[in-house]
Design a protein around this motif. Structure first.
Motif, PDB file in Angstrom:
ATOM      1  N   TYR A  94      -0.002   0.441   3.148  1.00 40.35           N
ATOM      2  CA  TYR A  94      -0.657   1.074   2.012  1.00 40.35           C
ATOM      3  C   TYR A  94       0.174   0.882   0.742  1.00 40.35           C
ATOM      4  O   TYR A  94       1.333   1.280   0.684  1.00 40.35           O
ATOM      5  CB  TYR A  94      -0.855   2.566   2.292  1.00 40.35           C
ATOM      6  CG  TYR A  94      -1.455   3.335   1.131  1.00 40.35           C
ATOM      7  CD1 TYR A  94      -2.786   3.166   0.780  1.00 40.35           C
ATOM      8  CD2 TYR A  94      -0.671   4.204   0.371  1.00 40.35           C
ATOM      9  CE1 TYR A  94      -3.343   3.854  -0.284  1.00 40.35           C
ATOM     10  CE2 TYR A  94      -1.213   4.903  -0.703  1.00 40.35           C
ATOM     11  CZ  TYR A  94      -2.553   4.729  -1.026  1.00 40.35           C
ATOM     12  OH  TYR A  94      -3.082   5.414  -2.093  1.00 40.35           O
ATOM     13  N   ARG A  95      -0.419   0.267  -0.284  1.00 37.79           N
ATOM     14  CA  ARG A  95       0.261  -0.009  -1.546  1.00 37.79           C
ATOM     15  C   ARG A  95       1.634  -0.656  -1.301  1.00 37.79           C
ATOM     16  O   ARG A  95       2.618  -0.345  -1.963  1.00 37.79           O
ATOM     17  CB  ARG A  95       0.430   1.267  -2.354  1.00 37.79           C
ATOM     18  CG  ARG A  95      -0.868   1.898  -2.833  1.00 37.79           C
ATOM     19  CD  ARG A  95      -1.469   1.048  -3.962  1.00 37.79           C
ATOM     20  NE  ARG A  95      -2.504   1.753  -4.694  1.00 37.79           N
ATOM     21  CZ  ARG A  95      -3.796   1.732  -4.410  1.00 37.79           C
ATOM     22  NH1 ARG A  95      -4.219   1.050  -3.345  1.00 37.79           N
ATOM     23  NH2 ARG A  95      -4.665   2.380  -5.157  1.00 37.79           N
ATOM     24  N   ALA A  96       1.675  -1.564  -0.325  1.00 36.63           N
ATOM     25  CA  ALA A  96       2.959  -2.134   0.088  1.00 36.63           C
ATOM     26  C   ALA A  96       3.424  -3.212  -0.867  1.00 36.63           C
ATOM     27  O   ALA A  96       2.630  -3.880  -1.542  1.00 36.63           O
ATOM     28  CB  ALA A  96       2.841  -2.704   1.501  1.00 36.63           C
ATOM     29  N   SER A  97       4.738  -3.416  -0.893  1.00 35.74           N
ATOM     30  CA  SER A  97       5.329  -4.499  -1.667  1.00 35.74           C
ATOM     31  C   SER A  97       5.129  -5.819  -0.926  1.00 35.74           C
ATOM     32  O   SER A  97       4.861  -5.828   0.284  1.00 35.74           O
ATOM     33  CB  SER A  97       6.820  -4.241  -1.888  1.00 35.74           C
ATOM     34  OG  SER A  97       7.511  -4.328  -0.653  1.00 35.74           O
ATOM     35  N   ALA A 125       9.226   1.386  -4.762  1.00 32.35           N
ATOM     36  CA  ALA A 125       8.253   0.309  -4.912  1.00 32.35           C
ATOM     37  C   ALA A 125       6.989   0.558  -4.115  1.00 32.35           C
ATOM     38  O   ALA A 125       5.955  -0.049  -4.388  1.00 32.35           O
ATOM     39  CB  ALA A 125       8.879  -1.017  -4.483  1.00 32.35           C
ATOM     40  N   GLN A 126       7.054   1.454  -3.131  1.00 30.09           N
ATOM     41  CA  GLN A 126       5.927   1.673  -2.231  1.00 30.09           C
ATOM     42  C   GLN A 126       6.120   3.007  -1.513  1.00 30.09           C
ATOM     43  O   GLN A 126       7.247   3.506  -1.398  1.00 30.09           O
ATOM     44  CB  GLN A 126       5.863   0.546  -1.196  1.00 30.09           C
ATOM     45  CG  GLN A 126       7.156   0.429  -0.397  1.00 30.09           C
ATOM     46  CD  GLN A 126       7.353  -0.930   0.204  1.00 30.09           C
ATOM     47  OE1 GLN A 126       6.424  -1.709   0.293  1.00 30.09           O
ATOM     48  NE2 GLN A 126       8.563  -1.227   0.636  1.00 30.09           N
ATOM     49  N   SER A 175       7.796  -2.055 -12.408  1.00 36.60           N
ATOM     50  CA  SER A 175       6.796  -1.015 -12.137  1.00 36.60           C
ATOM     51  C   SER A 175       5.401  -1.400 -12.622  1.00 36.60           C
ATOM     52  O   SER A 175       4.398  -0.972 -12.053  1.00 36.60           O
ATOM     53  CB  SER A 175       7.222   0.305 -12.777  1.00 36.60           C
ATOM     54  OG  SER A 175       7.399   0.165 -14.169  1.00 36.60           O
ATOM     55  N   ASP A 212       8.796   3.449   1.560  1.00 32.28           N
ATOM     56  CA  ASP A 212      10.242   3.592   1.376  1.00 32.28           C
ATOM     57  C   ASP A 212      10.713   4.998   1.728  1.00 32.28           C
ATOM     58  O   ASP A 212      11.823   5.171   2.253  1.00 32.28           O
ATOM     59  CB  ASP A 212      10.618   3.272  -0.077  1.00 32.28           C
ATOM     60  CG  ASP A 212      10.516   1.796  -0.390  1.00 32.28           C
ATOM     61  OD1 ASP A 212      10.559   0.991   0.554  1.00 32.28           O
ATOM     62  OD2 ASP A 212      10.384   1.443  -1.575  1.00 32.28           O
ATOM     63  N   LEU A 266       3.537  -3.339  -9.707  1.00 33.65           N
ATOM     64  CA  LEU A 266       3.480  -2.780  -8.358  1.00 33.65           C
ATOM     65  C   LEU A 266       2.310  -1.799  -8.256  1.00 33.65           C
ATOM     66  O   LEU A 266       2.221  -0.856  -9.050  1.00 33.65           O
ATOM     67  CB  LEU A 266       4.782  -2.075  -8.006  1.00 33.65           C
ATOM     68  CG  LEU A 266       6.013  -2.980  -7.911  1.00 33.65           C
ATOM     69  CD1 LEU A 266       7.283  -2.163  -7.794  1.00 33.65           C
ATOM     70  CD2 LEU A 266       5.881  -3.931  -6.714  1.00 33.65           C
ATOM     71  N   THR A 311       4.492  -6.743   3.285  1.00 34.69           N
ATOM     72  CA  THR A 311       3.327  -7.521   3.709  1.00 34.69           C
ATOM     73  C   THR A 311       3.751  -8.797   4.440  1.00 34.69           C
ATOM     74  O   THR A 311       3.174  -9.171   5.467  1.00 34.69           O
ATOM     75  CB  THR A 311       2.470  -7.888   2.485  1.00 34.69           C
ATOM     76  OG1 THR A 311       2.123  -6.684   1.785  1.00 34.69           O
ATOM     77  CG2 THR A 311       1.207  -8.605   2.898  1.00 34.69           C
ATOM     78  N   TRP A 322       1.637   0.662  -6.277  1.00 33.33           N
ATOM     79  CA  TRP A 322       1.996   2.062  -6.052  1.00 33.33           C
ATOM     80  C   TRP A 322       2.428   2.734  -7.351  1.00 33.33           C
ATOM     81  O   TRP A 322       1.992   3.843  -7.664  1.00 33.33           O
ATOM     82  CB  TRP A 322       3.099   2.152  -5.002  1.00 33.33           C
ATOM     83  CG  TRP A 322       3.710   3.519  -4.838  1.00 33.33           C
ATOM     84  CD1 TRP A 322       5.015   3.855  -4.997  1.00 33.33           C
ATOM     85  CD2 TRP A 322       3.037   4.723  -4.468  1.00 33.33           C
ATOM     86  NE1 TRP A 322       5.208   5.193  -4.758  1.00 33.33           N
ATOM     87  CE2 TRP A 322       4.012   5.758  -4.430  1.00 33.33           C
ATOM     88  CE3 TRP A 322       1.719   5.057  -4.175  1.00 33.33           C
ATOM     89  CZ2 TRP A 322       3.699   7.070  -4.107  1.00 33.33           C
ATOM     90  CZ3 TRP A 322       1.407   6.369  -3.851  1.00 33.33           C
ATOM     91  CH2 TRP A 322       2.387   7.358  -3.825  1.00 33.33           C
TER      92      TRP A 322
END
Length: 505
Positions: free
Chosen positions: A379-382, A334-335, A267, A338, A270, A386, A272
């Motif tokens: 957006y705030r992707a793992s 994680a994002q 966490s 999910d 990450l 990406t 997010w």
């Protein structure tokens, strides 16, 4: 009194759209979706995309098939195992390669979801509207991602849709068996997808909106008890199995490597969870706004509730948003994607519930959702998301390539080798089997950790400073092994964070 619940012939609907369509068009929809999504998956694979989740499942399948003295409980109870067992059955079929199984399971599950949605919409609005809406729906990037990324999301998405479909039956047929069906789907979701744990918790406050009023007035507690009995017994059984084999009933929640912990251990790295971790209302608001951009058809759930006093869509969306907030609060997700993904079945539920005059607006909203999906998916992707988005357009560097190359090197000269499959799953996937591997569940592995004199001819150990090394039981037990080796052993290979030490002849 029995005749009161039977429709007289004179008032039964005459519209052919209300009759259940034949089965063969749904089979055709399934085949077409499977072919189209399969081609997209093939494209990403040709561009070098490799899913770490798919490699982990592949390694489990090799262990299930090849490891000597293996029993099912050795898989552990730190992740939902239903997908692994289905994968083992699929891998046992002639011509099916274990590496393809994680992708095939997702492709089949998402195609089944599309066929089920088509059949439900066609039952109410006819085959033409069903075909148009499913075509628009399956141009959505979130469904592409779920079907082709190899992250084992397909079956959970399909079961969530089947769960949400029961809401209409709960309101329309107040029978204990209907409530048990709802509990049964909740239970199945719990054993397939880690996110099911949050769905189970989040549904409780929203369920009151779909429960029959007369039942709630007479005995609201009984309604909740009947609905949640299967889930409670399943959870207690899981706790018992953890206690029986791991000596810790809540090991699946306390072990840092458990999939039920999600992204908790990472966490701090990450984006997010840096913003949303430990918070409730902020991730709930983000999921709501991003969800309306991604699945704008959810707006029609308000119109359905106002016109027909039917709250299925609102309950479905509210449950997912609450689950997303809980998952962020406990640092699981994680994002945002999910759980935004889980709003798609809620949108499918709205599509089958709207009145016919709203269908043109629903189709337009679905089209807008395709554009919104591309905006929110990143957006705030793992890194995994990406990389998947990049692989749609161009070749990418394969994930864990050095680990898989090490596995291929080990396969050239197989010999008894000490290795931790939890840390080195990609090595085992590259190895292509589990023959000659001494794994943590075996007595020989435990003896080797207790007594260095009993170490086997070959040892694979990860650099303790790497992510793999932080989980590698061999590296943790022998801190200096990676750097200095053992007396009587010499370094024969080094690949990525791993070193291979072999006993001198």
């Amino acid at each position: 009194m029995a005749s009161a619940s039977t429709w007289p012939l004179s008032v039964r609907p005459h519209s052919t759209a209300e009759r259940a369509p034949p089965a063969w068009p749904a089979v055709l929809v399934f085949a077409l979706l499977l072919a189209a999504l399969g081609a997209l998956c093939w494209l990403t694979r040709m561009h070098g995309l490799v899913s770490a989740d798919a490699l982990a499942m592949t390694a489990k399948l090799y262990v299930l098939r090849d490891a000597a003295g293996f029993r099912l409980e050795y898989l552990g109870f730190e992740y939902p195992q239903a997908t692994t067992y289905l994968g083992a059955l699929l891998a046992a079929l002639p011509g099916v390669h274990a590496e393809a199984v994680p992708y095939v399971l997702d492709l089949v599950a998402i195609s089944l979801l599309g066929a089920s949605v088509w059949r439900d919409i066609a039952h109410r609005h006819g085959a033409g509207w069903a075909s148009l809406l499913v075509l628009l729906l399956f141009a959505h990037p979130y469904l592409w991602w779920a079907a082709t990324s190899g992250q084992q999301q397909g079956l959970g998405l399909f079961l969530l849709y089947r769960l949400l479909r029961v809401f209409a039956d709960v309101a329309g047929r107040p029978e204990p068996m209907t409530y048990m069906r709802l509990g049964g789907w909740l239970c199945a979701l719990l054993f397939v997808d880690e996110r099911g744990m949050y769905i189970v918790l989040a549904l409780a406050p929203w369920l009151i909106l779909v429960a029959p009023r007369e039942v709630l007035q007479r005995s609201p507690l009984a309604f909740y008890l009947v609905t949640y009995v299967p889930v409670v017994f399943a959870a207690l059984g899981w706790v018992y199995l953890n206690w029986l084999f791991l000596r810790d009933g809540f090991g699946f929640l306390s072990d840092p490597g458990s999939s039920f912990r999600g992204a908790f251990s990472a966490s701090a790295y990450l984006p997010w969870l840096e913003d949303a971790g430990g918070r409730f209302w902020y991730p709930a608001g983000v999921t709501l706004l991003a969800g309306l951009m991604t699945v704008p058809v959810l707006v029609f759930s308000l119109l359905v509730a106002r016109a027909r006093d039917q709250y299925d869509g609102i309950v479905a969306a509210g449950t997912v948003i609450t689950a997303a907030a809980l998952a962020a609060y406990w640092r699981f997700a994680a994002q945002p994607a999910d759980f935004i993904l889980l709003l798609l079945p809620a949108g499918m539920l709205v599509m089958r519930s709207v009145a016919r005059p709203m269908l043109a607006g629903v189709a337009f909203a679905t089209l807008l959702g395709i554009c919104g999906g591309w905006m929110t998916l990143g957006y705030r992707a793992s890194p995994a998301v990406t990389e998947w988005m990049a692989a749609l357009a161009r070749p990418v560097a394969p994930t864990l390539e050095e680990e898989r190359t090490l596995g291929q090197w080990l396969a050239r000269e197989p010999m008894p080798t000490l290795i931790d499959d939890r840390a080195a799953f990609a090595v085992i996937a590259g190895y292509g089997s589990a023959h000659e591997l001494i794994l943590p569940f075996s007595q020989r592995f435990k003896l080797a950790l207790l007594s260095p004199a009993r170490t086997p001819p070959q040892i694979v150990v990860a650099d303790p400073r790497s992510e793999a090394g932080s989980r590698d039981a061999v590296s943790l037990r022998f801190p200096g092994l990676w750097e200095h080796g053992r007396p009587g052993y010499f370094l024969v290979h080094e690949q990525g964070p791993y070193r291979v030490w072999r006993r001198a002849p």
